[in-house]
Design a protein around this motif. Sequence first.
Motif, PDB file in Angstrom:
ATOM      1  N   THR A 227      20.582  25.684  -1.629  1.00  0.00           N
ATOM      2  CA  THR A 227      20.179  26.715  -0.668  1.00  0.00           C
ATOM      3  C   THR A 227      21.399  27.247   0.084  1.00  0.00           C
ATOM      4  O   THR A 227      21.514  28.444   0.354  1.00  0.00           O
ATOM      5  CB  THR A 227      19.129  26.142   0.315  1.00  0.00           C
ATOM      6  N   LEU A 228      22.315  26.320   0.428  1.00  0.00           N
ATOM      7  CA  LEU A 228      23.532  26.759   1.135  1.00  0.00           C
ATOM      8  C   LEU A 228      24.340  27.726   0.273  1.00  0.00           C
ATOM      9  O   LEU A 228      24.851  28.739   0.764  1.00  0.00           O
ATOM     10  CB  LEU A 228      24.398  25.550   1.494  1.00  0.00           C
ATOM     11  N   LEU A 229      24.417  27.411  -1.005  1.00  0.00           N
ATOM     12  CA  LEU A 229      25.155  28.274  -1.934  1.00  0.00           C
ATOM     13  C   LEU A 229      24.513  29.658  -1.983  1.00  0.00           C
ATOM     14  O   LEU A 229      25.173  30.694  -1.939  1.00  0.00           O
ATOM     15  CB  LEU A 229      25.118  27.630  -3.327  1.00  0.00           C
ATOM     16  N   SER A 230      23.193  29.647  -2.038  1.00  0.00           N
ATOM     17  CA  SER A 230      22.427  30.888  -2.067  1.00  0.00           C
ATOM     18  C   SER A 230      22.629  31.665  -0.765  1.00  0.00           C
ATOM     19  O   SER A 230      22.785  32.885  -0.773  1.00  0.00           O
ATOM     20  CB  SER A 230      20.958  30.518  -2.221  1.00  0.00           C
ATOM     21  N   LEU A 231      22.650  30.922   0.347  1.00  0.00           N
ATOM     22  CA  LEU A 231      22.836  31.560   1.662  1.00  0.00           C
ATOM     23  C   LEU A 231      24.195  32.258   1.713  1.00  0.00           C
ATOM     24  O   LEU A 231      24.334  33.364   2.240  1.00  0.00           O
ATOM     25  CB  LEU A 231      22.712  30.500   2.769  1.00  0.00           C
ATOM     26  N   GLU A 232      25.175  31.600   1.133  1.00  0.00           N
ATOM     27  CA  GLU A 232      26.521  32.173   1.125  1.00  0.00           C
ATOM     28  C   GLU A 232      26.517  33.514   0.368  1.00  0.00           C
ATOM     29  O   GLU A 232      27.069  34.517   0.842  1.00  0.00           O
ATOM     30  CB  GLU A 232      27.486  31.197   0.446  1.00  0.00           C
ATOM     31  N   GLN A 233      25.843  33.522  -0.772  1.00  0.00           N
ATOM     32  CA  GLN A 233      25.784  34.769  -1.563  1.00  0.00           C
ATOM     33  C   GLN A 233      25.012  35.849  -0.805  1.00  0.00           C
ATOM     34  O   GLN A 233      25.385  37.023  -0.820  1.00  0.00           O
ATOM     35  CB  GLN A 233      25.114  34.504  -2.914  1.00  0.00           C
ATOM     36  N   ALA A 234      23.954  35.434  -0.111  1.00  0.00           N
ATOM     37  CA  ALA A 234      23.147  36.404   0.639  1.00  0.00           C
ATOM     38  C   ALA A 234      23.980  37.034   1.755  1.00  0.00           C
ATOM     39  O   ALA A 234      23.893  38.241   2.016  1.00  0.00           O
ATOM     40  CB  ALA A 234      21.917  35.715   1.222  1.00  0.00           C
ATOM     41  N   VAL A 235      24.794  36.184   2.422  1.00  0.00           N
ATOM     42  CA  VAL A 235      25.624  36.709   3.516  1.00  0.00           C
ATOM     43  C   VAL A 235      26.639  37.704   2.957  1.00  0.00           C
ATOM     44  O   VAL A 235      26.874  38.772   3.546  1.00  0.00           O
ATOM     45  CB  VAL A 235      26.311  35.559   4.283  1.00  0.00           C
ATOM     46  N   THR A 236      27.212  37.379   1.797  1.00  0.00           N
ATOM     47  CA  THR A 236      28.157  38.314   1.170  1.00  0.00           C
ATOM     48  C   THR A 236      27.453  39.649   0.909  1.00  0.00           C
ATOM     49  O   THR A 236      27.989  40.716   1.214  1.00  0.00           O
ATOM     50  CB  THR A 236      28.688  37.724  -0.157  1.00  0.00           C
ATOM     51  N   ALA A 237      26.225  39.579   0.378  1.00  0.00           N
ATOM     52  CA  ALA A 237      25.475  40.815   0.093  1.00  0.00           C
ATOM     53  C   ALA A 237      25.225  41.598   1.383  1.00  0.00           C
ATOM     54  O   ALA A 237      25.353  42.825   1.419  1.00  0.00           O
ATOM     55  CB  ALA A 237      24.160  40.461  -0.587  1.00  0.00           C
ATOM     56  N   LEU A 238      24.883  40.876   2.455  1.00  0.00           N
ATOM     57  CA  LEU A 238      24.630  41.548   3.751  1.00  0.00           C
ATOM     58  C   LEU A 238      25.900  42.235   4.266  1.00  0.00           C
ATOM     59  O   LEU A 238      25.850  43.354   4.781  1.00  0.00           O
ATOM     60  CB  LEU A 238      24.148  40.519   4.787  1.00  0.00           C
ATOM     61  N   GLU A 239      27.027  41.532   4.107  1.00  0.00           N
ATOM     62  CA  GLU A 239      28.295  42.095   4.588  1.00  0.00           C
ATOM     63  C   GLU A 239      28.656  43.367   3.821  1.00  0.00           C
ATOM     64  O   GLU A 239      29.302  44.266   4.357  1.00  0.00           O
ATOM     65  CB  GLU A 239      29.420  41.062   4.430  1.00  0.00           C
ATOM     66  N   GLN A 240      28.205  43.394   2.572  1.00  0.00           N
ATOM     67  CA  GLN A 240      28.609  44.522   1.716  1.00  0.00           C
ATOM     68  C   GLN A 240      27.610  45.683   1.730  1.00  0.00           C
ATOM     69  O   GLN A 240      27.846  46.719   1.120  1.00  0.00           O
ATOM     70  CB  GLN A 240      28.798  44.022   0.274  1.00  0.00           C
ATOM     71  N   THR A 241      26.482  45.484   2.408  1.00  0.00           N
ATOM     72  CA  THR A 241      25.468  46.548   2.434  1.00  0.00           C
ATOM     73  C   THR A 241      25.653  47.402   3.684  1.00  0.00           C
ATOM     74  O   THR A 241      25.762  46.859   4.786  1.00  0.00           O
ATOM     75  CB  THR A 241      24.044  45.932   2.433  1.00  0.00           C
ATOM     76  N   SER A 242      25.669  48.681   3.502  1.00  0.00           N
ATOM     77  CA  SER A 242      25.839  49.530   4.695  1.00  0.00           C
ATOM     78  C   SER A 242      24.464  49.936   5.226  1.00  0.00           C
ATOM     79  O   SER A 242      23.451  49.848   4.522  1.00  0.00           O
ATOM     80  CB  SER A 242      26.676  50.749   4.337  1.00  0.00           C
ATOM     81  N   GLY A 243      24.443  50.336   6.465  1.00  0.00           N
ATOM     82  CA  GLY A 243      23.214  50.860   7.060  1.00  0.00           C
ATOM     83  C   GLY A 243      22.312  49.808   7.683  1.00  0.00           C
ATOM     84  O   GLY A 243      21.243  50.130   8.189  1.00  0.00           O
ATOM     85  N   ILE A 244      22.732  48.527   7.655  1.00  0.00           N
ATOM     86  CA  ILE A 244      21.880  47.501   8.277  1.00  0.00           C
ATOM     87  C   ILE A 244      22.118  47.529   9.790  1.00  0.00           C
ATOM     88  O   ILE A 244      23.257  47.561  10.255  1.00  0.00           O
ATOM     89  CB  ILE A 244      22.184  46.093   7.716  1.00  0.00           C
ATOM     90  N   ARG A 245      21.017  47.529  10.551  1.00  0.00           N
ATOM     91  CA  ARG A 245      21.147  47.609  12.024  1.00  0.00           C
ATOM     92  C   ARG A 245      20.749  46.287  12.689  1.00  0.00           C
ATOM     93  O   ARG A 245      21.025  46.055  13.862  1.00  0.00           O
ATOM     94  CB  ARG A 245      20.288  48.741  12.569  1.00  0.00           C
ATOM     95  N   GLY A 246      20.102  45.452  11.946  1.00  0.00           N
ATOM     96  CA  GLY A 246      19.693  44.174  12.519  1.00  0.00           C
ATOM     97  C   GLY A 246      19.165  43.267  11.409  1.00  0.00           C
ATOM     98  O   GLY A 246      18.718  43.757  10.362  1.00  0.00           O
ATOM     99  N   LEU A 247      19.245  41.935  11.648  1.00  0.00           N
ATOM    100  CA  LEU A 247      18.799  40.983  10.617  1.00  0.00           C
ATOM    101  C   LEU A 247      17.905  39.921  11.240  1.00  0.00           C
ATOM    102  O   LEU A 247      18.217  39.385  12.309  1.00  0.00           O
ATOM    103  CB  LEU A 247      20.022  40.275  10.003  1.00  0.00           C
TER     104      LEU A 247
END
Length: 714
Positions: A35-55
């Motif tokens: 799960t931690l590994l998956s979380l790391e990938q998810a955070v990378t995806a979040l960092e790379q996605t534009s237009g996010i205003r809140g999580l």
Amino acid sequence: MIYQGEALSVQLLQDGIAELRFDGTGAINKLDRATLLSLEQAVTALEQTSGIRGLMLTSAKEAFIVGADITEFLGLFELPDAELGDWLAKANAIFNRIEDLPFPTLSLVRGYALGGGCECILATDYRIGDTSARIGLPETKLGIMPGFGGTVRLPRLIGADNAMEWITTGQENKAEACLAVGVLDAVVDTEQLQDAAIRLLQDAAAGRQDWQGKRARKCAPLTLDKLEAMMSFSTAKGMVAAKAGPHYPAPITAVKTIEAAAALGRGAALLIEQDNFVKLAKTPVARALVGIFLNDQFIKGKAKKAAKAAPATRKAAVLGAGIMGGGIAYQSAVKGIPVVMKDINDQALALGMNEAGKLLNKQLERGKIDGFKLTRVLSSITPTLSYDGLQGVDMVVEAVVENPRIKSQVLAEVETKVSEDAVIASNTSTIPISTLARSLKRPERFCGMHFFNPVHRMPLVEIIRGEQTSDDTINKVVAYAAAMGKSPVVVNDCPGFFVNRVLFPYFFGFGKLIADGADFVQVDKVMEKVFGWPMGPAYLLDVVGIDTGHHAAAVMAEGFPARMSKAGKDAIDVMYEQQRFGQKNGKGFYAYSQDKKGKPKKEADPQSYQLLQAVVTGQAEFAQDDIIARMMIPMINEVVLCLEEGIIGSPAEADLALVYGLGFPPFRGGVFRYLDTLGLASYVALADQFAHLGPLYQVSPGLRQMAADGKTFY
Ligand code: NAD
């Protein structure tokens, strides 16, 4: 979809608000390595996605995240220091990146957010929950401490004093308590959680909430001046050291970690946490406490399987309303299984009901139950002097006086009063189950169900399989014990079963020490303070009752004459002959009086020393280590024999039975964990030094071979 992994996914909901949803493959969410590994990938995806205003972080399950995956712990703890440190650093980098995302973040908490789950929500700017939220950092109970930033973020969020209390007690905190200290920012109705979360994030994104300020405070040094810090930490250290005692280093290490990192920012503070976590993870205490947790899970798993295989107990009967029968009836009723309590004596019934009433009233006073539940539980115990009320009973527990003749008669009688498929179990502590089974027409529906005193507090129930006991019967009784909230351990039949069989060699070791000149008060002190037993042997005998101990010692001597018969009198015989039965009549090894609260207070009685002279033949002085060795070797050897003979099924069950039934020091984990910690070869060498003391001190050939082969039990 922004990210899709095995255990979690991220998607955009509306107006730039994203949701990271934990949805593990099992029934609950755990923060395991995958799960931690998956979380790391998810955070990378979040960092790379534009237009996010809140999580917002959410869970698809009823609970948020129950914690790290404890089944991975022992493997992790074995890693070299640097590798374990790297693993923590890697996990911390993920939480730091969540904390540093360029938009406001929030966790939405239903049910448990414990351990790593709690540390995960501490990384977000906000946390809101419903009333089911239960948040806490229980790591110190496992001999470690939070390692994913808990000792850094929690004190910065709720103050050092609150955080030290949470972390050193490991307590679970209800939603209201979390709101009061500021772990939760709001508690709202379950249906409104999602809307409330989106609104708060939109407000924050629009600049109407100071989320950056909140975040900055969480990453900065603690705001304590020098005097405040000194007062806070020295008080906490004093209190925690006194409460945890010398054998449990985790709580005090956690306090020292928070203190050492108080003046530091996030990065440096996390490094201190990491170092101290690694040190604790390497202690035998952490291995022992995590081991107990895993053994407990193992037993629970077995009980679940048994419950699936057998029909649940709907109505029980307890024969005998004495100390044990009364306790068993109470425990059954309080867990929702109605019970008929039969005795031959009206006064015993009244006493049994009175005891149940007292226990329930205590729970009422503590706010654990309401008046309604009290009445419901009491009215589900039906006291009776006849067998008439036994229709519909599918489970009988016999707890009449420890007399084989009376027990046999009562068992034969009750068998004719219940249906053919009802199961009958005896709470005997010494009479072999296969002997009692002879009085029954359906011995396959009969087994032992050995509770410990006091029933409502002691977690262990030993379930004894007689020669003819069927698997169905065992399943039914295991399931009933688990439904009563107990930990059932199944053992095979022999004198003393497992727990008493291994306790008496320890008492014989005590008798031999006294004969050779040891002072019983010194022996008690060493076994309590140094080894860690809740009571030393003399005090334990006084509490159990010297008469009971004397009787059981004779049963054990008859059952295992080669090891347990005595050449002459011993200390227990001396006390017994003088009718010094222990606490129950005010005099045993110690003399008892009442303290101001009416509790028994013990004092070494000079008369005991005089009486014991009759069996003292030596005048040796004993070092602490010698006392421990002479007391423990007979018990350890007997535990090993029980495993070799198949009396107990596995080291895990043996260790759990010892901790839950006898109070074997949890920080040592049980006899097998203790042997692994000592090293089998070291143990054999130690025991060989005491081999001249007799058969109980002889190491079995099996253990000697394991030691020679460099094996371990776990
Ligand atoms: P107790 O003396 O407190 O109670 C025994 C009860 O059985 C009495 O109320 C007595 O009136 C009743 N009784 C006697 N004959 C009966 C009959 N024919 N039908 C119904 N009731 C009858 O004893 P206890 O300490 O509760 O022990 C009961 C059993 O539990 C014993 O087998 C004992 O070995 C076992 N046990 C005791 C402990 C302990 O610490 N006390 C622990 C584990 C197991």
